[in-house]
Design a protein around this motif. Structure first.
Motif, mmCIF file in Angstrom:
data_model
loop_
_atom_site.group_PDB
_atom_site.id
_atom_site.type_symbol
_atom_site.label_atom_id
_atom_site.label_comp_id
_atom_site.label_asym_id
_atom_site.label_seq_id
_atom_site.Cartn_x
_atom_site.Cartn_y
_atom_site.Cartn_z
ATOM 1 N N MET A 195 0.817 -1.211 0.000
ATOM 2 C CA MET A 195 0.000 0.000 0.000
ATOM 3 C C MET A 195 0.857 1.269 0.000
ATOM 4 N N PHE A 196 0.262 2.377 -0.453
ATOM 5 C CA PHE A 196 0.808 3.702 -0.177
ATOM 6 C C PHE A 196 0.572 3.974 1.309
ATOM 7 N N HIS A 197 1.420 4.781 1.946
ATOM 8 C CA HIS A 197 1.160 5.253 3.307
ATOM 9 C C HIS A 197 1.567 6.710 3.414
ATOM 10 N N SER A 198 1.212 7.330 4.553
ATOM 11 C CA SER A 198 1.488 8.749 4.758
ATOM 12 C C SER A 198 1.359 9.025 6.250
ATOM 13 N N VAL A 199 1.564 10.279 6.664
ATOM 14 C CA VAL A 199 1.360 10.590 8.073
ATOM 15 C C VAL A 199 0.793 11.994 8.234
ATOM 16 N N HIS A 237 -1.431 9.847 12.537
ATOM 17 C CA HIS A 237 -1.965 8.630 11.920
ATOM 18 C C HIS A 237 -1.722 8.662 10.429
ATOM 19 N N CYS A 238 -1.839 7.504 9.793
ATOM 20 C CA CYS A 238 -1.744 7.436 8.339
ATOM 21 C C CYS A 238 -3.002 8.070 7.754
ATOM 22 N N ALA A 239 -2.845 8.803 6.671
ATOM 23 C CA ALA A 239 -3.996 9.452 6.039
ATOM 24 C C ALA A 239 -4.015 9.137 4.547
ATOM 25 N N HIS A 245 -9.279 2.209 7.104
ATOM 26 C CA HIS A 245 -8.626 0.899 6.965
ATOM 27 C C HIS A 245 -7.186 0.974 7.481
ATOM 28 N N HIS A 246 -6.493 2.066 7.142
ATOM 29 C CA HIS A 246 -5.098 2.210 7.586
ATOM 30 C C HIS A 246 -5.031 2.395 9.105
ATOM 31 N N ILE A 247 -5.978 3.151 9.654
ATOM 32 C CA ILE A 247 -5.955 3.391 11.107
ATOM 33 C C ILE A 247 -6.314 2.124 11.876
ATOM 34 N N GLY A 250 -3.629 -0.287 12.519
ATOM 35 C CA GLY A 250 -2.549 0.001 13.468
ATOM 36 C C GLY A 250 -1.754 1.270 13.222
ATOM 37 N N MET A 251 -2.149 2.079 12.229
ATOM 38 C CA MET A 251 -1.305 3.221 11.873
ATOM 39 C C MET A 251 -1.673 4.489 12.636
ATOM 40 N N TYR A 252 -1.316 4.509 13.932
ATOM 41 C CA TYR A 252 -1.539 5.695 14.765
ATOM 42 C C TYR A 252 -0.500 5.734 15.877
HETATM 43 CU CU CU Z 1 -1.135 3.734 5.706
#
Ligand code: CU
Ligand code: CU
Length: 429
Positions: A195-199, A237-239, A245-247, A250-252
């Motif tokens: 996946m792509f991810h971000s913050v 968190h990932c945005a 779905h990303h949060i 576990g993305m926080y």
């Molecule tokens: Cu993500």
């Protein structure tokens, strides 16, 4: 129990046509790859939007259909069980796209595949895993390294889940800066990611809290720099769509912006975050669990957890302290959807920083704090009596879905404060 077979495609342009392109494995970079799966397998096809036009993916014969991805970097999935053998067509239902080239074949081969299952890793964050207080140092530039890693992790004793993490644990690393600091964030999306991810830092001011500048494809590193302007305790968190779905996966994490002069000293600090998971199978099912889009979008979670996993704060990393010590809990809610009524059974918070505000005086003598998703609070209390205290969300049905932690306090169980039975005669005190 078998993990689903995960296949990832992205939309793109090849030879002037609109196409699906394979991501990773044997189909990497193949245009409209022929997908091979085995009879009986659960198959999840992820679709990443690679170029920005609206797309989806369907498999008519299985009545399997993804959502639509509308923005570049957005993702969606479809899941089906390959119970019919033969060759089938996958394609995009947006008018004109199939004709423009967006179709490929999927072959369901008879007989089962033999493959070793991946081992589930411990993804729970130790609540004592945080950096030391800054003790009122001068403002400076702070580099923060975040690695977005997707891994099969342990959700409960005999249950695994495909977690998406910052630095391999849930929550992500505790980031501590002071007001006036310049924060340089290096966000590297692991090459093994699909996946792509971000913050998005809630403690930053600017486009998407940094998310606009950090959308990273697998293997890419993005950098964003922001000024820590306002003291407080903030969620990051990932945005990347689908954000929930990303949060949920576990993305926080939490960012503490200390005020000038620092925070009052305490003996122990703890880092605790709450989140909920939406799995296809009910709470307590052994084996590998998949994310359920239907439950996610209608907010019907199966699991609630502190620090990423059931029993993270009871068996793996219970909180420990001693009588006479003052403790501070940095508490945040990743969610994505559920508000916490955070409470420690058997204790009273001497101070609670409502909304994690460090510009307002704390409330005093508080039993429970309300913490919304994407919000935080800080609570402080002095330990008066030995024994075991229990961290909960006072919406207590969630305790039976995994949401519980222990604070073990060593030291005398002072009868003056509480004892079993009636008031004791003076001579026996
Ligand atoms: Cu993500
Ligand atoms: Cu946010």
């Amino acid at each position: 129990m078998h993990a689903p077979l995960i296949i990832t495609l992205r939309s793109g342009i090849a030879g002037g046509r609109m196409v699906y392109i394979g991501v990773g494995g044997e189909i990497d970079e193949q245009v409209n790859p022929t997908l091979q799966v085995h009879e009986g397998e659960t198959v999840q096809i992820n679709l990443i939007n690679g170029e920005g036009a609206e797309h989806d993916i369907v498999l008519d014969q299985y009545a399997a259909r993804s959502g639509r991805v509308q923005a570049k970097g957005a993702s969606t999935s479809l899941v089906f069980t390959a119970d019919k053998t033969g060759e089938f067509i996958y394609f995009c239902t947006i008018p004109g796209h199939r004709e423009a080239g967006m179709e490929g074949r999927i072959r369901v081969l008879p007989g089962a595949r033999t493959a070793p299952p991946a081992v589930a890793q411990d993804i729970s964050r130790d609540p004592t895993d945080l950096s030391a207080p800054l003790r009122g140092r001068l403002p400076q530039t702070v580099r923060v390294d975040l690695a977005t890693v997707e891994l099969k992790g342990q959700l409960a004793d005999k249950t695994s889940y495909d977690f998406w993490t910052f630095n391999g644990k849930v929550p992500g690393p505790f980031v501590r800066v002071r007001v006036g600091d310049t924060v340089e964030v290096h966000m590297k999306n692991d090459p093994s990611s699909v996946m792509f991810h971000s913050v998005d830092f809630h403690g930053a001011i600017g486009p998407g809290g940094g998310a606009e500048f950090t959308q990273a494809a697998p293997g890419e590193e993005k950098i964003v720099t922001f000024k820590a302007m306002v003291p407080g305790l903030y969620v990051y968190h990932c945005a990347t769509p689908s954000v929930p779905h990303h949060i949920t996966s576990g993305m926080y994490g939490l960012l503490l912006v200390e005020p000038e002069g620092g925070l009052p000293q305490v003996n122990r600090e703890f880092y605790v975050m709450q989140g909920e998971l939406y799995t296809t199978k009910p709470f307590g099912t052994n084996g590998h669990q998949e994310m359920d889009y239907g439950k996610l979008s209608t907010e019907r979670p199966e699991y609630f957890v502190f620090n990423g996993a059931v029993s993270a704060l009871t068996k793996a990393h219970p909180l420990r302290a001693s009588v006479g010590e003052t403790v501070r809990i940095y508490f945040g809610v990743g969610g994505p959807n559920f508000t916490s009524s955070f409470h420690v059974i058997g204790a009273i918070f001497d101070r609670a920083y409502e909304g994690a505000s460090l510009l307002s005086p704390p409330l005093q003598g508080v039993q429970t704090v309300t913490v919304p998703p994407g919000g935080a609070s800080m609570v402080e209390f002095k330990l008066q009596r030995g024994g075991r205290y229990t961290l909960v969300d006072h919406a207590l049905s969630r305790l039976e879905r995994g949401l519980v932690g222990f604070l073990q306090v060593d030291g005398p169980e002072d009868d003056e404060i509480m004892h079993k039975g009636a008031v004791m005669p003076v001579s026996r005190r």
